[in-house]
Scaffold this active site. Sequence first.
Site, short mmCIF file in Angstrom:
data_model
loop_
_atom_site.label_atom_id
_atom_site.label_comp_id
_atom_site.label_asym_id
_atom_site.label_seq_id
_atom_site.Cartn_x
_atom_site.Cartn_y
_atom_site.Cartn_z
N TYR A 58 -1.50 -0.50 10.43
CA TYR A 58 -1.79 -1.16 9.14
C TYR A 58 -0.62 -0.96 8.16
CZ TYR A 58 -3.45 -1.37 4.33
OH TYR A 58 -3.54 -1.63 2.98
N LYS B 84 2.31 -3.67 6.48
CA LYS B 84 2.64 -3.80 5.05
C LYS B 84 4.15 -3.64 4.85
CE LYS B 84 -1.40 -4.50 3.24
NZ LYS B 84 -1.71 -5.80 2.64
N SER C 270 0.82 -1.21 0.00
CA SER C 270 0.00 0.00 0.00
C SER C 270 0.86 1.26 0.00
CB SER C 270 -0.86 -0.02 1.27
OG SER C 270 -1.46 1.22 1.48
#
Length: 337
Positions: free
Chosen positions: A148, A152, A124
């Site tokens: 989050y 990643k 992302s």
Amino acid sequence: MKILVAGGAGYIGTHTCVSLLQSGHQVIVVDSLANSRIENIQRVQDITGKRVEFIESDVRDRASLNAIFSKNRIDAVINFAGHKAVGDSVNKPLDYYDNNLNCAISLLECMVSNNVKVMVFSSSAAVYAQSAEPPITENTRTEPMSPYGRTKLYIEEMLRDVSRADKSWKVVILRYFNPVGAHPSGLIGEQSTGVPSNLLPTITRVAAGDQEMLNVFGNDYDTRDGTAIRDYIHVMDLARGHVQAIQKLEALSEGRVLTVNLGTGKGYSVLEILKTFETVCGRKVPFNCVNRREGDMACCYADPGLAKVELDWESELGMDEMCKDAWNWQVQSIHLS
Ligand code: UD1
């Protein structure tokens, strides 16, 4: 190729399965259905007229994964397995670290045991530093703001370490900008659990009358109309990016980890999207300008140049299609649910 798609019943996973099947690949989906529905698999089959092999299992369940690998000659793995709500990750960091990191470790271990060392990983733009000046290249500084984003980045680093230790790995990491829209059939799309927090799903909700107004978070940014700018990318373009990555993997030299942005390179402001949506969909979206949302940056869009060079990929669908397909999905999903 026969491709194992981990987390393939979710939003980007289902669209990617459609593109893979339409490009002649075979697909095996493993998904716990924790954040998706079994009907999505049937709909992928309905759209493509092709069969998807589906195994309901948590990717952290190594016994079940190993059984899939031993029964099938898997050529490559695409890893979508993981939680993805940025705000949620701030409140439940351990859930995110447990789920996202352990899914990745479990997959990689099973891949090693079964001698499959070809992977596309779903990353992302959330890995980049918020202070970065657009356009964002793959060399822009990474400094994720949320748990989050950190999961990643850590998985990316894990993949780089694994490939350094064993040069027979081939890995493509795809860093998505803001995925929106849905398959034009309206059969698959993003299923938000609860009230959506992302922009386009909120716009479609307001247009459908399920929410009174759109809150525009900040109209005092240093941008052309004062509202924040993002690089929105149609999920079908994103899906095609995975097919290109799979193709590229065949030619990738061993031990190489290729990290590529998937974005359009064009920034749209919140008000520009709102206006486009109203024009394309013929619906009014009442809005209200409120304070900035904490943690949001003014402007973020990709430099998509490397994807063109390395994957022979560039986005094709514009904001009109993104709005049209997001709205079509909103309307259809009411009938489908
Ligand atoms: C976030 C994630 C990104 C993820 C994306 C889609 C970060 C840094 N990025 O992006 O990784 O791919 O979600 O899941 O966390 N807005 C409003 N009103 C609303 C909702 C949004 O004005 O009701 C504005 C936001 O302030 C922002 C823009 O719309 O400027 C886009 O917001 P959103 O769709 O939530 O995506 P991001 O926060 O950019």
